[in-house]
Write a protein that holds these residues in place. Structure first.
Motif, PDB file in Angstrom:
ATOM      1  N   UNK A 322       0.853  -1.179   0.000  1.00 35.57           N
ATOM      2  CA  UNK A 322       0.000   0.000   0.000  1.00 35.57           C
ATOM      3  C   UNK A 322       0.896   1.238   0.000  1.00 35.57           C
ATOM      4  N   UNK A 323       0.775   2.031  -1.040  1.00 33.91           N
ATOM      5  CA  UNK A 323       1.616   3.218  -1.168  1.00 33.91           C
ATOM      6  C   UNK A 323       1.035   4.374  -0.368  1.00 33.91           C
ATOM      7  N   UNK A 324       1.887   5.246   0.155  1.00 34.18           N
ATOM      8  CA  UNK A 324       1.381   6.394   0.923  1.00 34.18           C
ATOM      9  C   UNK A 324       0.854   7.494  -0.007  1.00 34.18           C
ATOM     10  N   UNK A 325       0.356   8.554   0.599  1.00 39.59           N
ATOM     11  CA  UNK A 325      -0.078   9.772  -0.116  1.00 39.59           C
ATOM     12  C   UNK A 325      -1.158   9.503  -1.158  1.00 39.59           C
ATOM     13  N   UNK A 326      -2.002   8.502  -0.896  1.00 37.75           N
ATOM     14  CA  UNK A 326      -3.096   8.219  -1.811  1.00 37.75           C
ATOM     15  C   UNK A 326      -2.666   7.710  -3.166  1.00 37.75           C
ATOM     16  N   UNK A 327      -1.487   7.089  -3.230  1.00 38.21           N
ATOM     17  CA  UNK A 327      -0.933   6.657  -4.523  1.00 38.21           C
ATOM     18  C   UNK A 327      -1.302   5.225  -4.887  1.00 38.21           C
ATOM     19  N   UNK A 328      -2.123   4.586  -4.081  1.00 34.95           N
ATOM     20  CA  UNK A 328      -2.656   3.295  -4.484  1.00 34.95           C
ATOM     21  C   UNK A 328      -1.860   2.098  -4.003  1.00 34.95           C
ATOM     22  N   UNK A 329      -1.806   1.075  -4.847  1.00 34.22           N
ATOM     23  CA  UNK A 329      -1.249  -0.216  -4.460  1.00 34.22           C
ATOM     24  C   UNK A 329      -0.330  -0.750  -5.553  1.00 34.22           C
ATOM     25  N   UNK A 330       0.753  -1.365  -5.128  1.00 36.01           N
ATOM     26  CA  UNK A 330       1.703  -1.992  -6.034  1.00 36.01           C
ATOM     27  C   UNK A 330       1.772  -3.478  -5.692  1.00 36.01           C
ATOM     28  N   UNK A 331       1.717  -4.358  -6.721  1.00 36.87           N
ATOM     29  CA  UNK A 331       1.784  -5.786  -6.440  1.00 36.87           C
ATOM     30  C   UNK A 331       2.355  -6.540  -7.641  1.00 36.87           C
ATOM     31  N   UNK A 332       2.780  -7.773  -7.388  1.00 36.07           N
ATOM     32  CA  UNK A 332       3.256  -8.675  -8.424  1.00 36.07           C
ATOM     33  C   UNK A 332       2.162  -9.692  -8.726  1.00 36.07           C
ATOM     34  N   UNK A 333       1.856  -9.887  -9.998  1.00 34.19           N
ATOM     35  CA  UNK A 333       0.806 -10.833 -10.388  1.00 34.19           C
ATOM     36  C   UNK A 333       1.351 -11.757 -11.465  1.00 34.19           C
ATOM     37  N   UNK A 334       0.792 -12.965 -11.600  1.00 35.40           N
ATOM     38  CA  UNK A 334       1.249 -13.894 -12.643  1.00 35.40           C
ATOM     39  C   UNK A 334       0.981 -13.333 -14.042  1.00 35.40           C
ATOM     40  N   UNK A 335       1.843 -13.659 -14.972  1.00 35.52           N
ATOM     41  CA  UNK A 335       1.636 -13.233 -16.353  1.00 35.52           C
ATOM     42  C   UNK A 335       0.365 -13.855 -16.905  1.00 35.52           C
ATOM     43  N   UNK A 336       0.126 -15.127 -16.572  1.00 37.24           N
ATOM     44  CA  UNK A 336      -1.065 -15.833 -17.031  1.00 37.24           C
ATOM     45  C   UNK A 336      -2.158 -15.671 -15.991  1.00 37.24           C
ATOM     46  N   UNK A 337      -3.306 -15.205 -16.434  1.00 35.88           N
ATOM     47  CA  UNK A 337      -4.419 -15.020 -15.510  1.00 35.88           C
ATOM     48  C   UNK A 337      -4.773 -16.335 -14.824  1.00 35.88           C
ATOM     49  N   UNK A 338      -4.935 -16.290 -13.514  1.00 35.14           N
ATOM     50  CA  UNK A 338      -5.263 -17.483 -12.761  1.00 35.14           C
ATOM     51  C   UNK A 338      -4.066 -18.363 -12.478  1.00 35.14           C
ATOM     52  N   UNK A 339      -2.855 -17.905 -12.808  1.00 35.91           N
ATOM     53  CA  UNK A 339      -1.660 -18.691 -12.566  1.00 35.91           C
ATOM     54  C   UNK A 339      -1.322 -18.765 -11.088  1.00 35.91           C
ATOM     55  N   UNK A 340      -0.301 -19.547 -10.784  1.00 40.55           N
ATOM     56  CA  UNK A 340       0.116 -19.722  -9.397  1.00 40.55           C
ATOM     57  C   UNK A 340       0.598 -18.398  -8.811  1.00 40.55           C
ATOM     58  N   UNK A 341       0.401 -18.191  -7.511  1.00 42.26           N
ATOM     59  CA  UNK A 341       0.868 -16.956  -6.872  1.00 42.26           C
ATOM     60  C   UNK A 341       2.376 -16.767  -7.082  1.00 42.26           C
ATOM     61  N   UNK A 342       2.780 -15.502  -7.129  1.00 35.80           N
ATOM     62  CA  UNK A 342       4.193 -15.179  -7.395  1.00 35.80           C
ATOM     63  C   UNK A 342       4.994 -15.328  -6.106  1.00 35.80           C
ATOM     64  N   UNK A 343       6.104 -16.080  -6.205  1.00 37.08           N
ATOM     65  CA  UNK A 343       7.013 -16.224  -5.069  1.00 37.08           C
ATOM     66  C   UNK A 343       8.421 -15.936  -5.558  1.00 37.08           C
ATOM     67  N   UNK A 344       8.956 -14.781  -5.159  1.00 34.45           N
ATOM     68  CA  UNK A 344      10.342 -14.454  -5.484  1.00 34.45           C
ATOM     69  C   UNK A 344      11.245 -14.940  -4.353  1.00 34.45           C
ATOM     70  N   UNK A 345      12.459 -15.347  -4.697  1.00 30.06           N
ATOM     71  CA  UNK A 345      13.366 -15.805  -3.633  1.00 30.06           C
ATOM     72  C   UNK A 345      13.683 -14.704  -2.629  1.00 30.06           C
ATOM     73  N   UNK A 346      13.714 -13.475  -3.103  1.00 33.18           N
ATOM     74  CA  UNK A 346      13.973 -12.334  -2.217  1.00 33.18           C
ATOM     75  C   UNK A 346      12.979 -11.216  -2.546  1.00 33.18           C
TER      76      UNK A 346
END
Length: 434
Positions: A322-346
């Motif tokens: 959740x970004x401050x100052x009313x700037x919304x939300x940033x997230x990582x999503x799968x390239x393919x809709x409905x794909x497995x949740x994104x898990x980065x090593x770091x």
């Protein structure tokens, strides 16, 4: 008669009683479904009795009557009369059916009073043009069929037909500007100039014609000056407009953007700053609810900007940020809709610009200074510090909001089959992705 159903705004006073009675005698009005509407502000102890009087009269005339009860909210620097008027018209506008005409009993004396009050407030042609016979109101139209008649004609009609009406005691309150004009100013003018009302109304008609002409020209001028982004205006062309057009164009532009309009002083200050500021400056004029900023050849109109807190940072991984100052939300999503949740090593780091950031946009390309990249892209300076920057664990810049991906970022996202999604604003109405 207007070409649609007619509803009479019926207060129970002399003027609206005469209007309702006259329309009730017209077969054409009844054929259009004549009705009446009474607004109870509950500001006088007799308001319930007035509503009862209106019901009895409407029943005698066989005209259906609706009674709307409203709450008058005081504050925001408005007096009781203005607050009651706002509440009344808001309730009526929400209650009007599409295509319905609301008949209002304003007459020539009211028009003369309105012109004098507008003059005392320093109004231009639009204000001095005063009340129109027809104007949009909610889903319908406000209709004033009596503007050419003096109130004396309505009183004579009411007496000749044995009509009864209520008297609002607030009409005798001389602390109310309109009552003072009605009781003291206009009688003195008529004593010296017997045709004062006619002359004032004629001057108003000339002002109305001028205002309509200016409005048409302002619409054309705005269309020629507005940028590809509707919230921008070519400021040099705006400054070169005739003075009679410059202010109407500004106000029409801001109304279309649903932004509050400036006072005359604020508008004059905007003209001064734009005319005097050197080309490398970025003048900004603010007032409650809006700010106008110049960048290069364009004037930008926007709601007041919030600034992210200094030193803010967060980690972006499986959970969105959740970004401050009313700037919304940033997230990582799968390239393919409905794909497995994104898990980065770091987790990735998210922060805002601190200065000195660089980014490599192409494979084996050299790193670019972010400030210069912004300048070349024509990104206004006030937006640069509001763009979320995403860094990898080695503190390399991988994404600049929804504008650029670095070579490292493209490789990282391709490898983990994900993309960056930025949902702007608290309402989440604008989604950008990389």
């Amino acid at each position: 008669m207007p070409p649609g159903p007619v509803r009479v705004a019926y207060s129970g006073g002399l003027d609206s009683t005469a209007l309702l009675h006259a329309l009730a005698r017209l077969p054409a009005a009844r054929a259009r479904g004549l009705r009446a509407l009474h607004v109870d502000h509950a500001l006088q102890q007799d308001s319930r009795a007035w509503a009862g009087h209106c019901r009895r009269v409407a029943t005698e005339l066989a005209v259906p009557l609706d009674v709307l009860e409203v709450e008058v909210a005081l504050g925001a620097g408005h007096g009781l009369e203005a607050a009651a008027r706002r509440a009344r018209y808001a309730a009526i506008a929400s209650d009007l059916a599409p295509g319905e005409f609301l008949a209002l009993a304003h007459h020539r004396d009211d028009q003369a009073e309105t012109v004098l009050l507008k003059l005392m407030r320093g109004a231009g042609p639009e204000g001095i043009g005063a009340m129109r016979i027809l104007r949009p109101l909610g889903a319908g139209q406000a209709w004033r069929p009596l503007l050419d008649l003096p109130q004396a004609a309505l009183r004579s009609y009411a007496l000749a037909n044995g009509l009864s009406w209520v008297q609002d005691p607030s009409n005798f309150d001389m602390t109310i500007d309109r009552n003072l004009v009605r009781a003291e100013v206009l009688p003195r003018l008529r004593q010296r100039w017997p045709e004062a009302d006619s002359s004032i109304v004629m001057a108003s008609a000339w002002a109305r014609a001028a205002a309509d002409f200016i409005d048409t020209e302002a619409e054309r001028a705005l269309a020629s000056l507005q940028g590809l982004d509707p919230a921008t205006l070519r400021y040099r062309g705006w400054l070169e407009l005739p003075e009679a057009l410059r202010d109407p164009v500004l106000r029409r532009w801001l109304r279309a953007l649903d932004l509050p309009e400036p006072t005359h002083f604020q508008a004059a200050e905007l003209v001064r700053q734009l005319a005097e500021a050197a080309d490398d400056r970025q003048p900004c004029v603010r007032w409650p609810g809006a700010e106008l900023r110049r960048y290069r050849d364009l004037l930008h109109a926007l709601a007041p900007l919030q600034v992210p807190p200094p030193g803010w940072h967060a980690e972006l991984g499986a959970a969105p940020v959740q970004l401050p100052a009313g700037l919304g939300q940033l997230r990582l999503v799968p390239v393919v809709a409905g794909g497995a949740p994104v898990h980065l090593p770091d987790a990735l780091g998210v922060r805002f610009r601190r200065g000195g950031e660089t980014v490599r946009l192409t494979d084996a390309g050299h790193r670019r200074d972010l400030g210069r990249l912004f300048q070349e892209a024509g990104l206004p300076s006030w937006e640069r510090g509001r763009l979320p920057l995403v860094f990898d664990p080695d503190d390399r810049l991988v994404a600049v909001a929804d504008l650029w991906l670095s070579d490292e970022g493209r490789s990282l996202f391709d490898r983990h089959r994900c993309r960056l999604e930025w949902t702007r604003g608290p309402e989440g109405g604008d989604t950008r992705r990389h």
